[in-house]
Scaffold this motif. Structure first.
Motif, mmCIF file in Angstrom:
data_model
loop_
_atom_site.group_PDB
_atom_site.id
_atom_site.type_symbol
_atom_site.label_atom_id
_atom_site.label_comp_id
_atom_site.label_asym_id
_atom_site.label_seq_id
_atom_site.Cartn_x
_atom_site.Cartn_y
_atom_site.Cartn_z
ATOM 1 N N SER A 106 37.815 26.858 30.857
ATOM 2 C CA SER A 106 38.083 28.227 30.422
ATOM 3 C C SER A 106 37.155 28.628 29.282
ATOM 4 O O SER A 106 36.669 29.767 29.232
ATOM 5 C CB SER A 106 39.545 28.342 29.980
ATOM 6 O OG SER A 106 39.827 29.635 29.504
ATOM 7 N N PRO A 114 33.778 38.052 29.171
ATOM 8 C CA PRO A 114 34.049 39.358 28.544
ATOM 9 C C PRO A 114 32.881 39.877 27.716
ATOM 10 O O PRO A 114 32.673 41.098 27.642
ATOM 11 C CB PRO A 114 35.274 39.072 27.665
ATOM 12 C CG PRO A 114 35.948 37.909 28.299
ATOM 13 C CD PRO A 114 34.840 37.080 28.857
ATOM 14 N N TYR A 138 40.458 46.523 33.822
ATOM 15 C CA TYR A 138 41.647 46.308 32.999
ATOM 16 C C TYR A 138 42.901 46.056 33.833
ATOM 17 O O TYR A 138 43.827 45.382 33.386
ATOM 18 C CB TYR A 138 41.927 47.522 32.102
ATOM 19 C CG TYR A 138 40.921 47.777 31.011
ATOM 20 C CD1 TYR A 138 39.962 46.823 30.671
ATOM 21 C CD2 TYR A 138 40.930 48.971 30.302
ATOM 22 C CE1 TYR A 138 39.033 47.063 29.675
ATOM 23 C CE2 TYR A 138 40.009 49.222 29.294
ATOM 24 C CZ TYR A 138 39.055 48.264 28.995
ATOM 25 O OH TYR A 138 38.136 48.502 28.007
ATOM 26 N N HIS A 141 45.064 42.719 34.315
ATOM 27 C CA HIS A 141 45.767 42.171 33.151
ATOM 28 C C HIS A 141 47.253 42.513 33.175
ATOM 29 O O HIS A 141 48.082 41.749 32.666
ATOM 30 C CB HIS A 141 45.133 42.707 31.864
ATOM 31 C CG HIS A 141 45.878 42.335 30.620
ATOM 32 N ND1 HIS A 141 45.801 41.079 30.053
ATOM 33 C CD2 HIS A 141 46.747 43.058 29.844
ATOM 34 C CE1 HIS A 141 46.576 41.036 28.981
ATOM 35 N NE2 HIS A 141 47.146 42.225 28.828
ATOM 36 N N TRP A 145 51.868 36.801 36.456
ATOM 37 C CA TRP A 145 51.337 35.613 37.119
ATOM 38 C C TRP A 145 52.022 35.372 38.460
ATOM 39 O O TRP A 145 51.431 34.772 39.360
ATOM 40 C CB TRP A 145 51.507 34.386 36.218
ATOM 41 C CG TRP A 145 50.458 34.280 35.160
ATOM 42 C CD1 TRP A 145 50.620 34.346 33.812
ATOM 43 C CD2 TRP A 145 49.042 34.095 35.374
ATOM 44 N NE1 TRP A 145 49.412 34.222 33.163
ATOM 45 C CE2 TRP A 145 48.430 34.062 34.100
ATOM 46 C CE3 TRP A 145 48.255 33.957 36.507
ATOM 47 C CZ2 TRP A 145 47.064 33.885 33.935
ATOM 48 C CZ3 TRP A 145 46.885 33.798 36.344
ATOM 49 C CH2 TRP A 145 46.300 33.755 35.083
ATOM 50 N N SER A 192 42.251 33.104 35.895
ATOM 51 C CA SER A 192 42.195 33.603 34.516
ATOM 52 C C SER A 192 41.052 34.593 34.336
ATOM 53 O O SER A 192 41.200 35.615 33.648
ATOM 54 C CB SER A 192 42.029 32.432 33.541
ATOM 55 O OG SER A 192 43.121 31.543 33.622
ATOM 56 N N LYS A 195 41.999 37.908 36.017
ATOM 57 C CA LYS A 195 43.105 38.601 35.356
ATOM 58 C C LYS A 195 42.715 39.171 33.997
ATOM 59 O O LYS A 195 43.067 40.316 33.677
ATOM 60 C CB LYS A 195 44.286 37.646 35.178
ATOM 61 C CG LYS A 195 45.556 38.288 34.605
ATOM 62 C CD LYS A 195 46.673 37.279 34.550
ATOM 63 C CE LYS A 195 48.004 37.947 34.195
ATOM 64 N NZ LYS A 195 48.035 38.506 32.833
ATOM 65 N N ASP A 196 42.000 38.410 33.180
ATOM 66 C CA ASP A 196 41.857 38.790 31.780
ATOM 67 C C ASP A 196 40.430 39.032 31.308
ATOM 68 O O ASP A 196 40.235 39.379 30.135
ATOM 69 C CB ASP A 196 42.482 37.715 30.883
ATOM 70 C CG ASP A 196 43.999 37.728 30.967
ATOM 71 O OD1 ASP A 196 44.565 38.820 31.081
ATOM 72 O OD2 ASP A 196 44.613 36.640 30.910
ATOM 73 N N TRP A 199 40.169 42.721 30.361
ATOM 74 C CA TRP A 199 40.961 43.043 29.177
ATOM 75 C C TRP A 199 40.284 42.531 27.909
ATOM 76 O O TRP A 199 40.382 43.135 26.847
ATOM 77 C CB TRP A 199 42.353 42.454 29.318
ATOM 78 C CG TRP A 199 43.301 42.785 28.212
ATOM 79 C CD1 TRP A 199 43.714 41.980 27.208
ATOM 80 C CD2 TRP A 199 43.964 44.049 28.014
ATOM 81 N NE1 TRP A 199 44.586 42.647 26.389
ATOM 82 C CE2 TRP A 199 44.764 43.917 26.863
ATOM 83 C CE3 TRP A 199 43.952 45.272 28.702
ATOM 84 C CZ2 TRP A 199 45.551 44.960 26.375
ATOM 85 C CZ3 TRP A 199 44.733 46.308 28.217
ATOM 86 C CH2 TRP A 199 45.521 46.149 27.073
ATOM 87 N N GLY A 200 39.590 41.399 28.020
ATOM 88 C CA GLY A 200 38.916 40.826 26.856
ATOM 89 C C GLY A 200 37.742 41.638 26.361
ATOM 90 O O GLY A 200 37.236 41.393 25.253
ATOM 91 N N ARG A 249 40.339 30.970 19.650
ATOM 92 C CA ARG A 249 40.501 30.355 20.975
ATOM 93 C C ARG A 249 40.637 28.844 20.857
ATOM 94 O O ARG A 249 41.390 28.220 21.613
ATOM 95 C CB ARG A 249 39.299 30.716 21.856
ATOM 96 C CG ARG A 249 39.368 30.161 23.274
ATOM 97 C CD ARG A 249 40.468 30.837 24.058
ATOM 98 N NE ARG A 249 40.627 30.262 25.374
ATOM 99 C CZ ARG A 249 41.341 29.174 25.639
ATOM 100 N NH1 ARG A 249 41.964 28.534 24.663
ATOM 101 N NH2 ARG A 249 41.444 28.721 26.869
ATOM 102 N N GLN A 260 51.358 30.123 34.764
ATOM 103 C CA GLN A 260 50.300 29.975 35.764
ATOM 104 C C GLN A 260 50.300 28.579 36.372
ATOM 105 O O GLN A 260 50.292 28.417 37.594
ATOM 106 C CB GLN A 260 48.944 30.270 35.129
ATOM 107 C CG GLN A 260 47.785 30.163 36.092
ATOM 108 C CD GLN A 260 46.437 30.268 35.395
ATOM 109 O OE1 GLN A 260 46.363 30.191 34.170
ATOM 110 N NE2 GLN A 260 45.380 30.440 36.163
#
Length: 324
Positions: A106, A114, A138, A141, A145, A192, A195-196, A199-200, A249, A260
């Protein structure tokens, strides 16, 4: 000689008292002046106080043989017994390997995306197209899950999954995406990202908006193209934000995300799917080993805290601001 020192000492203590009184008065004046801002922040402060700091009292049960009937004050103390049991358990190395591997993937694959996506969105000059693209990236997000894992099953199941149907139609054999442990970590990382990643981009786009436009004008006058402007103006302008988010992070390096992994986990991939979060759920919630599972959670938190402190010191050593 003593008579000459006493007035000086008295004056010194009096001046310190005056300074302390002045500071208190200044703080109180600031609170009264900004009272509406403090009222606005009060719900957030109460949230963190009630749901973050007060529950930290429960950490003490990791040093006890906690019994719900005896309570925290009545349960016997065992010291570091649960930690010794955890570190000597053969499951520890498996859990540590799986958690670290998933987070490493990740960090390497998901964290930079992002930033790249923000750079691409920042180069879109048509405002309408930019808003449409932002809305599209977006959207995932806001999906739970459960929905994302359900979509994954529909696409990649061996029986009638869309991806395997396409592979068969092209003359290839079916692939066991969901029951093959070699694909599990990659599937989690891909989910991941989808999904994100969009948004990041919000924080990075906000940081890019604060860059002085004159820097871009100067770069253009020096003959820099779009790519050179990104490399020499945009990236240095958001470097501090990138470092802060990277430090934060690292604080979650022991957290994979229970929902998840739990939803994607099955018996065929349990060897590579079992992480600290699922282990705590299995032993703490299902088997009632509250003290032992709390010790595991405390270990995760301590590792994350040490990583944040170390990364923050390293960032400051290289001249960056850091988190604090």
């Amino acid at each position: 000689m003593d008579s000459t020192l006493k007035p000086v000492t008295h004056a010194s203590s009096q001046s310190k008292g005056d300074i302390r009184t002045g500071r208190i008065k200044q703080i109180w004046t600031g609170i009264v002046r900004d009272r509406f801002l403090y009222v606005l922040a009060l719900p957030g402060l109460l949230y963190f106080l009630i749901f973050r700091y007060v529950p930290m009292w429960g950490i003490v049960i990791s040093f006890q043989n906690y019994s719900p009937y005896q309570g925290v004050t009545g349960s016997p103390w065992v010291g570091l017994e649960h930690f010794q049991r955890f570190f000597s358990n053969p499951d520890f190395l498996v859990l540590f390997r799986n958690t670290l591997a998933i987070n490493a993937l990740s960090l390497v694959l998901f964290f930079p995306l992002p930033i790249v996506l923000s750079l691409m969105l920042n180069e879109v000059r048509n405002a309408m197209y930019k808003k449409i693209i932002q809305s599209i990236v977006y959207l995932p997000h806001f999906l739970s899950w459960v929905i994302i894992v359900g979509i994954t099953f529909l696409l990649f199941s061996t029986g009638d999954g869309a991806v395997n149907q396409i592979l068969v139609s092209l003359g290839f054999s079916k692939i066991d995406f969901l029951t093959n442990k070699n694909y599990f970590w990659g599937m989690l990382t891909a989910q991941s990202i989808w999904k994100d990643a969009g948004w990041g981009t919000i924080i990075f786009l906000a940081a890019m908006a604060s860059i002085d436009p004159q820097l871009y004008e100067a770069a253009k006058m020096d003959g820099a193209g779009r790519f050179r402007q990104m490399w020499h103006v945009t990236l240095p302008g958001i470097r501090s934000v990138i470092i802060i988010l990277l430090i934060l992070r690292l604080g979650h390096i022991m957290d994979v995300g229970f929902e998840q992994v739990f939803l994607m986990m099955n018996g065929a991939v349990s060897e590579v799917a079992d992480v600290f979060d699922t282990y705590v759920y299995r032993l703490g919630v299902k088997q009632g080993q509250f003290s032992y599972s709390t010790a595991v959670g405390l270990f995760k938190s301590v590792v994350g805290l040490l990583l944040v402190i170390g990364a923050n010191k390293l960032a400051k050593k290289f001249g960056e601001e850091g988190v604090y």
